[in-house]
Design a protein around this motif. Sequence first.
Motif, PDB file in Angstrom:
ATOM      1  N   GLY A 206       0.767  -1.234   0.000  1.00 36.19           N
ATOM      2  CA  GLY A 206       0.000   0.000   0.000  1.00 36.19           C
ATOM      3  C   GLY A 206       0.798   1.283   0.000  1.00 36.19           C
ATOM      4  N   MET A 209       1.333   3.135  -3.294  1.00 32.08           N
ATOM      5  CA  MET A 209       0.083   3.722  -3.772  1.00 32.08           C
ATOM      6  C   MET A 209      -0.203   5.035  -3.051  1.00 32.08           C
ATOM      7  N   ALA A 213      -0.401   8.715  -4.771  1.00 33.46           N
ATOM      8  CA  ALA A 213      -1.631   9.493  -4.633  1.00 33.46           C
ATOM      9  C   ALA A 213      -1.341  10.882  -4.077  1.00 33.46           C
ATOM     10  N   ALA A 509      -6.256   5.335  -0.815  1.00 30.76           N
ATOM     11  CA  ALA A 509      -4.984   4.624  -0.722  1.00 30.76           C
ATOM     12  C   ALA A 509      -4.613   4.336   0.732  1.00 30.76           C
TER      13      ALA A 509
END
Length: 629
Positions: A206, A209, A213, A509
């Motif tokens: 994660g 990401m 973002a 995210a």
Amino acid sequence: MRADDWFAVLPDSAAADVAVTGLVRSPGVVVALRHPSGRPCLIGVFTAPAPVCVTLGPIQVAVIGHSPVTATDLERRAARLTHHGAAEDVVAGLPGSFHLVTVVDGAPRIRGDAAGLRRVFHTTLDGVTVAADRADVLAAWRGAEVNQDRLVSRLLTFVPPPLSGSMWNGVHAVEPGQAVLLSRDGSVRATRWWQPPEPGLDLGQGAPMVGQAVAEAVACRVRDGRTIAADLSGGLDSTPLCFLAQTALREHTARPPTLLHPGVREGAGRLVTVRSGALDLAHDDERWARQAAALLDGEHLVLAPGELPGRYARVAEPVTGLDEPLGVLSNVADLRTVAERLAAHGASVHLTGHGGDEVTLPPPCYLHDLARRHPLAWWPHLRERRAKSRWPLAASLAALAGHRSYPSWLARQAGLLTAPYPPEHRPDLGWEWPLRLPSWTHPDAAATAARLLRQAAAHAEPLAGTRAQHLTLAAIRDSAADLRLAQRLTARYGAAMQTPYLDTPVIDACLAIRVDHRARPGAYKPLTVAAMAGRVPAQCLSRTTKGEFSFTFFDGLRRHRDQLLALAEGSRLAALGLADPAALRRAVLRTPTTDDPGDDLERFIAMENWLRALPPPPRTRPAQEGPDR
């Protein structure tokens, strides 16, 4: 001082046309979109960034706010829209913070964002439902009265989602994550377009990401060769935004020049960072901010200690044009001064790290979820929390064993509103922060607040299936309620606050990562550090402390208590039966021992100033309509 932005959306009907005829002719009001019939569809006062609008036959689309979308790109995206069920496909993958308006055959659909920074409200005018991004605009058109039940709910230290909503009778708030569809016949229908993700990713999956973002959230605010400002406190929320802004500016400079308008070419933008010198000699923000500044391009604006007006300065001066009380109004003079100073340096956008804690750090109740979902990972987390907060083992285990549902938890809070705030060394793993009322609350208002909580508990549903995810979303909304007003206020004076951490793709995210990976024993902000690795110099990510600001609280009381006394004199809250005058004066004269989350003064300042700013003095009556969000 710049006029406030606002916009409204109208269905394609003769009644709607008549209802806003006079308004459309008002100075500064423009029609950004028209229905195929020629009637106004999207009207308002718009400043930078201007809305991006396209019309394709019976289809109209508008993106209002910060995003990288261009008219050409939006026209290509809008070509796939044939019905409102496909509206989200138009902006799929689009970063930023914006409202989306789609119109199919004269029926508009309007939605904001997931956080609540981009709100949507609606009301009925002469049988026609009209939507807008500001409740006060609709209230003025309708001649609406203030809803006294909403005033009472705002006395709570934390307003639970079932009690949040518009402050005006007849003006309804659309819940963040929902869209509203306006029909020609005057009806209105809410539909959900956003759901929080299930937290199933580990940190390795994660974190990249999240980094991407946040980088895109910053980049879409860095464009057109303009100066961009960013806070540089030295903390792990603001510092990454400065480096991401620097990267985005360099990428813009490296691109081949493009014609924006005939004869106008895009130039290189620049970064201006801002920080305040610390009055507290024990504060370590300065050291970390200096280290980061040495690695950043641009200009570094340092406001010397005492250069800002300080907390509580000018709080007795009514702040007009806010559609609800501003919880951080105690800092209104500082917000205004910083916006003016940054504007003088050429900036119209001011990046802040607000919202970073809410999206990257789980609340303490994540331990309750962890014990049930990932019991093997639970004990090290509890052990660290007990060591930091001095939680007794027996009390910790009792808190973990609690099994109240969200409605049951809310109902129990109704009986605790005037109880002391729980001490820090006692674990509280409830669905939200404990709900309490200020010491100056009138007994009748306290009884009303308890009634409202019990009523809300009868139909309340959590925002997510687990306590931590629910409270994270509730905290995001609570923070966004203040930040949307602070953004409007700072925009009046120059550089508008922007909060990239609260953009919907960033929330998506962050919330997709397991709670025990957002917090890790022995690590400070592990998600932020992992997400920004390779984007921010390693030495700037090694900080393990966070600034403490109680000094500004006590210094503000010392310097500006006269402002608090002026607000207490002839209090509107007292006149409305919400505050006990004698208790209110005691609270204003008292110097607390700590600046805790139950501080009586913040609610008093926010609500008293808001009531005094309403023209004319508010008339109130109990709400006759059902609850809305």
